[in-house]
Design a protein around this motif. Structure first.
Motif, PDB file in Angstrom:
ATOM      1  N   ALA A  77      30.323  20.110  31.574  1.00  0.00           N
ATOM      2  CA  ALA A  77      30.703  19.615  32.894  1.00  0.00           C
ATOM      3  C   ALA A  77      30.991  20.775  33.840  1.00  0.00           C
ATOM      4  CB  ALA A  77      31.928  18.703  32.773  1.00  0.00           C
ATOM      5  N   HIS A  78      31.688  21.772  33.357  1.00  0.00           N
ATOM      6  CA  HIS A  78      31.969  22.944  34.196  1.00  0.00           C
ATOM      7  C   HIS A  78      30.678  23.637  34.602  1.00  0.00           C
ATOM      8  CE1 HIS A  78      33.123  27.086  35.189  1.00  0.00           C
ATOM      9  NE2 HIS A  78      34.291  26.578  35.547  1.00  0.00           N
TER      10      HIS A  78
ATOM     11  N   ARG B 108      27.623  22.351  34.749  1.00  0.00           N
ATOM     12  CA  ARG B 108      26.876  21.529  35.711  1.00  0.00           C
ATOM     13  C   ARG B 108      27.492  21.618  37.102  1.00  0.00           C
ATOM     14  NH1 ARG B 108      27.410  16.224  34.723  1.00  0.00           N
ATOM     15  NH2 ARG B 108      28.731  16.375  32.865  1.00  0.00           N
ATOM     16  N   ALA B 109      28.824  21.623  37.176  1.00  0.00           N
ATOM     17  CA  ALA B 109      29.481  21.738  38.486  1.00  0.00           C
ATOM     18  C   ALA B 109      29.124  23.063  39.149  1.00  0.00           C
ATOM     19  CB  ALA B 109      30.996  21.612  38.313  1.00  0.00           C
TER      20      ALA B 109
ATOM     21  N   TYR C 191      22.759  16.734  38.339  1.00  0.00           N
ATOM     22  CA  TYR C 191      23.998  17.283  37.794  1.00  0.00           C
ATOM     23  C   TYR C 191      25.120  16.244  37.762  1.00  0.00           C
ATOM     24  CZ  TYR C 191      21.554  21.714  38.501  1.00  0.00           C
ATOM     25  OH  TYR C 191      20.633  22.719  38.465  1.00  0.00           O
TER      26      TYR C 191
ATOM     27  N   GLU D 211      30.549  12.651  38.685  1.00  0.00           N
ATOM     28  CA  GLU D 211      31.368  12.847  37.490  1.00  0.00           C
ATOM     29  C   GLU D 211      32.191  14.140  37.572  1.00  0.00           C
ATOM     30  OE1 GLU D 211      28.874  12.938  34.093  1.00  0.00           O
ATOM     31  OE2 GLU D 211      27.961  10.976  34.451  1.00  0.00           O
ATOM     32  N   LEU D 212      31.787  15.031  38.462  1.00  0.00           N
ATOM     33  CA  LEU D 212      32.345  16.387  38.481  1.00  0.00           C
ATOM     34  C   LEU D 212      33.405  16.583  39.555  1.00  0.00           C
ATOM     35  CD1 LEU D 212      28.909  18.237  38.152  1.00  0.00           C
ATOM     36  CD2 LEU D 212      30.438  17.517  36.303  1.00  0.00           C
TER      37      LEU D 212
ATOM     38  N   PRO E 231      37.436  19.338  41.972  1.00  0.00           N
ATOM     39  CA  PRO E 231      36.896  19.307  40.607  1.00  0.00           C
ATOM     40  C   PRO E 231      37.778  18.448  39.707  1.00  0.00           C
ATOM     41  CG  PRO E 231      37.001  21.559  41.440  1.00  0.00           C
ATOM     42  CD  PRO E 231      37.741  20.715  42.416  1.00  0.00           C
TER      43      PRO E 231
ATOM     44  N   VAL F 226      36.190  19.205  34.318  1.00  0.00           N
ATOM     45  CA  VAL F 226      35.522  20.414  34.804  1.00  0.00           C
ATOM     46  C   VAL F 226      36.437  21.624  34.659  1.00  0.00           C
ATOM     47  CG1 VAL F 226      34.694  21.560  36.902  1.00  0.00           C
ATOM     48  CG2 VAL F 226      33.938  19.232  36.366  1.00  0.00           C
TER      49      VAL F 226
END
Length: 792
Positions: free
Chosen positions: A20-21, A23-24, A334, A338-339, A346, A350
């Motif tokens: 997740a991090h 993708r963010a 991405y 969700e992020l 954030p 994330v």
């Protein structure tokens, strides 16, 4: 680092948080390149949301984001102090994205908060007028490395690690920059890293396969050959390969854990058990596609995993509806919903891997060296100054005298270890061998009984790569320490472009209130153009000064001390200064002592001044001629010329002016050290002939002084590419800088003197003719030159 604990491998939940991090960060990197509005995609993208000029580099960003994400995890889980050097500096979108995610960017720039509004500003300002550069620059929190010019990341990383025993410096090396000579040499830095007193460097060689338009060499090597190469450099490589995010995350986490554990074990063995064997330090080889997670194909051509993803994969977004559709699909892949929450912040998932406070990579004090900097304990100059009963009554090697002062600095910093001297195998050659009484030469490789002064904990660093010396020292200074770079004058040119980047860094940093001043980058250029008796023409080039004086006036300083005491005074000032590049040019051969320490301090504070004892003015009128000089050999020739004029033309009123700070020749409006016109005119006069003997290329003095009222009367002698292996005096004769030529210049340029002094002029010319025959017969200079001393 040696006290870190060993947490278990990340669980599936932790891996999901890492993803997740990552993708963010990828989402934020893409947004910076393309968007100026609609940062959270709360509505479909329109052409008006897109920047009119698309600038930046996408291809390296996913890999940098991966490293940043996983480095966050080990820093947080293990309590490590860390710094990262981003070699592919054109991956600015990635580093900026991560700084914003962790909150350090918003703390540094409160007008870019971690909200939807702040995200919009983060996007718009990137490569936008009035915004921030596309490279990792001084404006980027957590950075010490401008990646616009490739090849220096690894040497900067090692410079940062020296004398910081608790620091882990991760360095991402792009496979394009790995092709440069400086980077290739940098792999040998591990032979100078002391596991007891230094931190560790973890190189991450990122093989994404392509440069801007071509494949990269290392990415096309068979893995066995690449492995042999890296092991030959002394590393123990760990490999992470793939294009499936889940697989790569798991492999990267394992590699980071293994690397940190091996580093910790090596340090513990050296620090606690006394191990002396050179470690085979780990490194990571990361092989992922260039432009990973971006468009796979654009306009029927492959993009991801090719050179086409290097910069902007979709270039026609404002005009081509299909490109716009692909961009929106790319961003939505991405899953930003969700992020980030509805306000653009954030999510907890994330941020789960992000460390706190100064453990964050964007907040580490090691990337803002002024926070760590302490004043340098420079010993009193009186302890090292030479005695001068009268000008020219004795002589000393200026750099040998300076060596005693540097020994004192090295001894005074023995416990705190924040001062180093670097140079390409020339410390003793440049007469600075007194340093070895306080420390040895850093060395971790094999030693033999015949070796001298090698020491595992040494703080003199010698390697026959000016690039490494420069990069080590830059990394050392940028992380809060002090140092000096000693070099033969002619070969300082090898780092022309490196010092150019450092000057730009300093100039930009001065405009950032959050970046505190760092210690100046100090050059000592010796073994200079006029005394290369055995090396000859190849070693004769004084042009580094010209290069430096082309740069930002607020940053650059150039000094040409004429004797030992003025060198001490200048060095004392340079070592204590902040945010400058100081270039000091001083000879190592014995030079006459002209000034007492008190006089030297006053003269250096002025930067330029008349030496009344050397001239024949009586104060009742202006001089008939001014003899100017800058540099040790030109000063001696000017004083010898003044001596001749005193004897042969005693009625002539001569003023001798010595210049230590060469920027004094500039107008005050052009350089902070420049003289106002009134001061310049008082010193050099407005209308009298000025014969100026200069250490380097004569055109530089003309360029500096061209706006002065008396410029038409200025005649400069200096080096004009006439060199060979010859006697010291023949060098000045070949370049028309000798005392006899200077007397002839005076006779030629003082109105009416040519007719009255024709016999004197002829005598001067005859000596020059006799000189040529003498040196060819005897191999040494004329007795009246070798035995000359000041008798004024």
């Amino acid at each position: 680092m040696s006290d870190t604990h060993t947490p278990p491998a990340p669980s599936d939940q932790e891996l999901a948080a890492l993803d997740a991090h990552w993708r963010a960060a990828n989402y934020l990197a893409v947004g910076q390149i393309y968007l100026m509005a609609n940062p959270l995609l709360t509505r479909p993208l329109t052409p008006e949301d897109i920047k009119p000029r698309l600038l930046g580099h996408w291809g390296t960003s996913p890999g940098l984001n991966l490293v940043h994400t996983h480095l966050n995890r080990v820093v947080k889980d293990r309590g490590i102090e860390a710094l990262c050097v981003w070699g592919p500096g054109h991956g600015g979108p990635a580093v900026l994205a991560n700084a914003w995610l962790e909150g350090s960017y918003s703390e540094t720039y409160p007008d870019v908060p971690r909200t939807a509004e702040g995200m919009g500003r983060l996007f718009k300002q990137f490569s936008f007028p009035g915004g921030v550069p596309s490279h990792v620059a001084p404006e980027t929190p957590g950075s010490i490395h401008e990646g616009g010019e490739l090849g220096y990341a690894l040497t900067h990383a090692y410079g940062a690690a020296f004398d910081h025993p608790g620091l882990l410096v991760t360095c991402v090396v792009g496979d394009g920059e790995a092709e440069t000579g400086p980077l290739a040499a940098s792999w040998h830095s591990d032979k100078f890293l002391d596991p007891v007193h230094d931190g560790a460097v973890l190189p991450v060689l990122h093989l994404n396969g392509y440069k801007i338009a071509n494949p990269t060499v290392l990415a096309r090597l068979p893995e066995e050959e690449l492995d042999q190469l890296l092991r030959g450099y002394g590393h123990d490589p760990l490999y992470v390969t793939g294009d499936d995010p889940a697989t790569v995350h798991r492999a990267m986490a394992a590699a980071m854990d293994t690397a940190v554990e091996r580093i910790t074990a090596y340090q513990r063995a050296a620090r606690e058990d006394g191990a002396t064997e050179r470690p085979r330090w780990p490194m990571i080889v990361l092989r992922t596609p260039k432009g990973w997670t971006g468009p796979k194909e654009v306009d029927g051509l492959p993009v991801e995993g090719t050179w086409r993803s290097h910069q902007v994969p979709l270039s026609g977004v404002r005009d081509n509806p299909e490109h716009l559709r692909q961009l929106e699909a790319w961003l939505r892949s991405y899953r930003p919903e969700e992020l980030f929450d509805a306000d653009g912040r954030p999510t907890e998932q994330v941020l789960a891997c992000v460390p706190e406070a100064t453990a964050r990579l964007g907040s580490t004090p090691y990337a803002n060296g002024g926070l760590l900097l302490r004043d340098l304990p420079v010993p009193p100059l009186e302890d090292h100054a030479v005695r001068v009963d009268r000008p020219g009554s004795a002589s000393h090697s200026p750099t040998q005298v300076l060596g005693g002062l540097l020994e004192g600095v090295m001894a005074a910093t023995a416990e705190r270890r924040d001062f180093r001297v670097v140079g390409p195998d020339e410390t003793a050659s440049n007469r600075l061998q007194a340093l070895y009484r306080a420390t040895g030469k850093a060395w971790q490789a094999q030693t033999l009984p015949t070796d001298e002064h090698l020491a595992r904990d040494g703080r003199v660093m010698e390697v026959l790569s000016e690039h490494l010396c420069q990069g080590w020292l830059e990394g050392y200074l940028l992380t809060g320490r002090h140092g000096l770079f000693s070099s033969y004058e002619a070969f300082a040119h090898i780092v022309d472009s490196m010092v150019n980047q450092h000057i730009k860094w300093l100039r930009t940093s001065r405009r950032l209130p959050w970046r505190l001043p760092i210690a100046s980058l100090n050059y000592l250029l010796t073994s200079h153009v006029w005394r290369q008796d055995h090396n000859g023409f190849s070693h004769q080039d004084p042009g580094f000064v010209d290069h430096i004086l082309n740069k930002s006036p607020e940053v650059v300083r150039v000094y040409l001390p004429p004797d030992a005491n003025t060198l001490l005074s200048v060095a004392d000032h340079a070592l204590r200064s902040r945010d400058y590049v100081n270039v000091i040019v001083a000879g190592k051969q014995p030079t006459f002592d002209w000034l007492t320490l008190e006089e030297a301090r006053a003269h250096c504070a002025r930067g330029a001044g008349a030496w009344e004892w050397a001239g024949t003015e009586d104060g009742s009128r202006e001089p008939d001629v001014v003899l100017g000089c800058a540099g040790d050999v030109p000063t001696q020739e000017v004083l010898a010329a003044a001596d001749l004029l005193r004897r042969h033309l005693p009625e002539l009123a001569v003023r001798v002016v010595n210049v230590v700070d060469i920027a004094r020749m500039l107008p005050h409006e052009e350089h902070p050290h420049g003289m106002p016109d009134s001061e310049y005119d008082a010193l050099f006069t407005r209308d009298k002939p000025v014969i100026f003997a200069y250490h380097g290329y004569p055109w530089l003095i003309h360029r500096l002084a061209y706006r002065r009222a008396g410029h038409a009367n200025l005649h400069v002698r200096g080096y004009k590419e006439e060199g060979t292996t010859t006697t010291p005096f023949d060098m000045v004769v070949r370049n028309d800088l000798d005392r006899y030529r200077l007397v002839m210049d005076v006779i030629d340029r003082v109105p009416g003197l040519g007719v009255r002094a024709v016999a004197v002029r002829q005598a001067m010319a005859d000596v020059r003719t006799r000189h040529h025959a003498w040196i060819r017969e005897h191999g040494v200079d004329l007795p009246e030159v070798e035995e000359w001393s000041w008798s004024g």
